[in-house]
Design an enzyme around this catalytic site. Structure first.
Site, PDB file in Angstrom:
ATOM      1  N   SER A  33      14.992 -30.161  -4.946  1.00  0.00           N
ATOM      2  CA  SER A  33      13.694 -29.513  -4.751  1.00  0.00           C
ATOM      3  C   SER A  33      12.611 -30.489  -5.221  1.00  0.00           C
ATOM      4  O   SER A  33      12.731 -31.072  -6.296  1.00  0.00           O
ATOM      5  CB  SER A  33      13.648 -28.224  -5.581  1.00  0.00           C
ATOM      6  OG  SER A  33      12.364 -27.673  -5.541  1.00  0.00           O
ATOM      7  N   SER A  38      10.558 -31.814   2.873  1.00  0.00           N
ATOM      8  CA  SER A  38       9.626 -31.156   3.793  1.00  0.00           C
ATOM      9  C   SER A  38       8.493 -32.092   4.197  1.00  0.00           C
ATOM     10  O   SER A  38       8.103 -32.132   5.372  1.00  0.00           O
ATOM     11  CB  SER A  38       8.992 -29.915   3.155  1.00  0.00           C
ATOM     12  OG  SER A  38       9.960 -29.168   2.502  1.00  0.00           O
ATOM     13  N   SER A 105      20.747 -28.143   0.476  1.00  0.00           N
ATOM     14  CA  SER A 105      22.158 -28.306   0.876  1.00  0.00           C
ATOM     15  C   SER A 105      22.921 -29.165  -0.144  1.00  0.00           C
ATOM     16  O   SER A 105      23.312 -30.283   0.172  1.00  0.00           O
ATOM     17  CB  SER A 105      22.279 -28.865   2.299  1.00  0.00           C
ATOM     18  OG  SER A 105      21.358 -29.894   2.580  1.00  0.00           O
TER      19      SER A 105
HETATM   20  N1  LIG Z   1      17.586 -21.529  -8.027  1.00  0.00           N
HETATM   21  C1  LIG Z   1      16.980 -22.323  -7.143  1.00  0.00           C
HETATM   22  N2  LIG Z   1      17.473 -23.562  -6.887  1.00  0.00           N
HETATM   23  C2  LIG Z   1      16.864 -24.357  -5.996  1.00  0.00           C
HETATM   24  N3  LIG Z   1      15.752 -24.004  -5.284  1.00  0.00           N
HETATM   25  C3  LIG Z   1      15.233 -22.792  -5.493  1.00  0.00           C
HETATM   26  C4  LIG Z   1      15.817 -21.898  -6.435  1.00  0.00           C
HETATM   27  N4  LIG Z   1      15.074 -20.751  -6.432  1.00  0.00           N
HETATM   28  C5  LIG Z   1      14.099 -20.919  -5.546  1.00  0.00           C
HETATM   29  N5  LIG Z   1      14.172 -22.140  -4.971  1.00  0.00           N
HETATM   30  C6  LIG Z   1      13.285 -22.573  -3.864  1.00  0.00           C
HETATM   31  O1  LIG Z   1      14.093 -22.498  -2.700  1.00  0.00           O
HETATM   32  C7  LIG Z   1      14.110 -23.725  -1.999  1.00  0.00           C
HETATM   33  C8  LIG Z   1      15.534 -24.204  -1.723  1.00  0.00           C
HETATM   34  O2  LIG Z   1      16.142 -23.428  -0.734  1.00  0.00           O
HETATM   35  P1  LIG Z   1      17.248 -24.029   0.216  1.00  0.00           P
HETATM   36  O3  LIG Z   1      17.546 -22.994   1.245  1.00  0.00           O
HETATM   37  O4  LIG Z   1      16.814 -25.361   0.689  1.00  0.00           O
HETATM   38  O5  LIG Z   1      18.465 -24.230  -0.802  1.00  0.00           O
HETATM   39  S1  LIG Z   1      20.018 -24.375  -0.493  1.00  0.00           S
HETATM   40  O6  LIG Z   1      20.199 -25.339   0.611  1.00  0.00           O
HETATM   41  O7  LIG Z   1      20.555 -23.053  -0.136  1.00  0.00           O
HETATM   42  O8  LIG Z   1      20.613 -24.859  -1.759  1.00  0.00           O
HETATM   43  C9  LIG Z   1      13.425 -24.749  -2.866  1.00  0.00           C
HETATM   44  O9  LIG Z   1      12.501 -25.353  -1.988  1.00  0.00           O
HETATM   45  P2  LIG Z   1      12.276 -26.945  -1.885  1.00  0.00           P
HETATM   46  O10 LIG Z   1      11.480 -27.253  -3.101  1.00  0.00           O
HETATM   47  O11 LIG Z   1      11.503 -27.116  -0.615  1.00  0.00           O
HETATM   48  O12 LIG Z   1      13.596 -27.650  -1.830  1.00  0.00           O
HETATM   49  C10 LIG Z   1      12.761 -23.976  -3.985  1.00  0.00           C
HETATM   50  O13 LIG Z   1      11.375 -23.907  -3.737  1.00  0.00           O
HETATM   51  N1  LIG Z   2       6.926 -41.276  -0.848  1.00  0.00           N
HETATM   52  C1  LIG Z   2       6.918 -39.942  -0.825  1.00  0.00           C
HETATM   53  N2  LIG Z   2       7.633 -39.270   0.109  1.00  0.00           N
HETATM   54  C2  LIG Z   2       7.635 -37.910   0.120  1.00  0.00           C
HETATM   55  N3  LIG Z   2       6.940 -37.146  -0.754  1.00  0.00           N
HETATM   56  C3  LIG Z   2       6.219 -37.766  -1.699  1.00  0.00           C
HETATM   57  C4  LIG Z   2       6.185 -39.185  -1.797  1.00  0.00           C
HETATM   58  N4  LIG Z   2       5.409 -39.511  -2.832  1.00  0.00           N
HETATM   59  C5  LIG Z   2       4.966 -38.378  -3.380  1.00  0.00           C
HETATM   60  N5  LIG Z   2       5.436 -37.316  -2.698  1.00  0.00           N
HETATM   61  C6  LIG Z   2       5.117 -35.911  -3.016  1.00  0.00           C
HETATM   62  O1  LIG Z   2       6.295 -35.244  -3.459  1.00  0.00           O
HETATM   63  C7  LIG Z   2       6.230 -33.873  -3.121  1.00  0.00           C
HETATM   64  C8  LIG Z   2       7.482 -33.503  -2.361  1.00  0.00           C
HETATM   65  O2  LIG Z   2       7.458 -32.115  -2.087  1.00  0.00           O
HETATM   66  P1  LIG Z   2       8.228 -31.474  -0.860  1.00  0.00           P
HETATM   67  O3  LIG Z   2       8.042 -32.309   0.367  1.00  0.00           O
HETATM   68  O4  LIG Z   2       7.823 -30.039  -0.806  1.00  0.00           O
HETATM   69  O5  LIG Z   2       9.746 -31.629  -1.345  1.00  0.00           O
HETATM   70  P2  LIG Z   2      11.013 -30.776  -0.941  1.00  0.00           P
HETATM   71  O6  LIG Z   2      10.796 -30.256   0.455  1.00  0.00           O
HETATM   72  O7  LIG Z   2      12.147 -31.747  -1.040  1.00  0.00           O
HETATM   73  O8  LIG Z   2      11.098 -29.685  -1.963  1.00  0.00           O
HETATM   74  C9  LIG Z   2       4.960 -33.656  -2.288  1.00  0.00           C
HETATM   75  O9  LIG Z   2       3.932 -33.174  -3.111  1.00  0.00           O
HETATM   76  C10 LIG Z   2       4.633 -35.087  -1.824  1.00  0.00           C
HETATM   77  O10 LIG Z   2       3.254 -35.285  -1.581  1.00  0.00           O
END
Ligand SMILES: Nc1ncnc2c1ncn2[C@@H]1O[C@H](COP(=O)(O)OS(=O)(=O)O)[C@@H](OP(=O)(O)O)[C@H]1O
Ligand SMILES: Nc1ncnc2c1ncn2[C@@H]1O[C@H](COP(=O)(O)OP(=O)(O)O)[C@@H](O)[C@H]1O
Length: 198
Positions: A33, A38, A105
């Site tokens: 995360s 994204s 994942s």
């Molecule tokens: N316990 C826990 N662990 C990890 N992430 C959490 C959790 N609870 C909520 N979130 C939020 O849910 C997003 C991850 O969901 P995913 O569907 O990508 O996860 S997974 O593939 O089923 O492991 C993840 O979004 P990203 O930050 O975009 O990765 C989090 O914002």
């Molecule tokens: N080189 C980079 N590539 C991707 N994201 C970056 C980078 N540098 C800084 N960031 C920042 O990191 C954060 C990543 O968040 P996000 O894309 O939501 O991650 P995820 O979807 O894996 O949870 C964003 O705020 C983005 O602007």
């Protein structure tokens, strides 16, 4: 499956790819995360879209709040989450779209199964390898703080495992490269796969 008989459709994936003028496949992002999945997936889709490529993105917004509403973050539910995502991605791929998925994942076995469902040739794994410390420092959504305080359980990297891919097709280190550089690097790998030859 018993009593389920496949229907033969007149319009095939081949036909759709031919009409679109490009092949369809799945780009599967994986990473912690806040690693940048994204952000990079979004920019990549924009680049492809601007070039006239038919695309679709699957992410938390349209999956965990819709189709997979109700699934938690236990290993079992993550497995089911990823299984459904793989099946849906395959459908979009069959519909002729370059399909981008951006989910944590975290389990190698689940990603392996997704690859089996989608097909080895059509599955491009992109590992956004941002260290936990950097993701935690970014804490885009404030979730790491909550996880450290014990307000969120089973949080990836803190209280739930992330199994890093051993042999991803592309590895991104966001501390060392810009979003644009990452997108360009992924695009260079896709370019050859996109070309549809009659
Ligand atoms: N316990 C826990 N662990 C990890 N992430 C959490 C959790 N609870 C909520 N979130 C939020 O849910 C997003 C991850 O969901 P995913 O569907 O990508 O996860 S997974 O593939 O089923 O492991 C993840 O979004 P990203 O930050 O975009 O990765 C989090 O914002
Ligand atoms: N080189 C980079 N590539 C991707 N994201 C970056 C980078 N540098 C800084 N960031 C920042 O990191 C954060 C990543 O968040 P996000 O894309 O939501 O991650 P995820 O979807 O894996 O949870 C964003 O705020 C983005 O602007």
């Amino acid at each position: 499956m018993k009593n389920i008989i496949k229907h033969t459709y007149h319009v095939s994936r081949e036909d759709r790819n031919s009409q679109n003028g490009h092949n369809s496949f799945v780009i599967w992002f994986t990473g912690l995360s806040g690693s940048g999945k994204s952000t990079i997936a979004n920019q990549l889709e924009k680049k492809l879209f601007d070039l006239g490529v038919k695309t679709y993105s699957l992410d938390g917004d349209n999956i965990r709040s819709g189709l997979n509403k109700g699934l938690s973050f236990t290993e079992e539910d993550r497995t089911e989450n990823n299984r459904r995502i793989a099946e849906v991605a395959k459908l979009f791929m069959d519909a002729g779209l370059v399909t981008i998925t951006a989910f944590i994942s975290p389990l190698a076995e689940d990603r392996e199964k997704a690859k089996e469902v989608i097909g080895d040739e059509d599955f491009i794994e992109v590992f956004v390898n941002t260290p936990l410390e950097v993701c935690e420092e970014r804490d885009v959504k404030g979730l790491y703080k909550k996880a450290r305080q014990g307000e969120i359980k089973n949080f990836t990297g803190i209280s739930s495992p992330y199994e890093a891919p051993v042999n991803p097709d592309i590895e991104i280190k966001t501390e060392n490269e810009s979003i644009e550089e990452s997108v360009e690097r992924i695009f260079q790998v896709l370019k050859g796969k996109l070309a549809y030859n009659e």
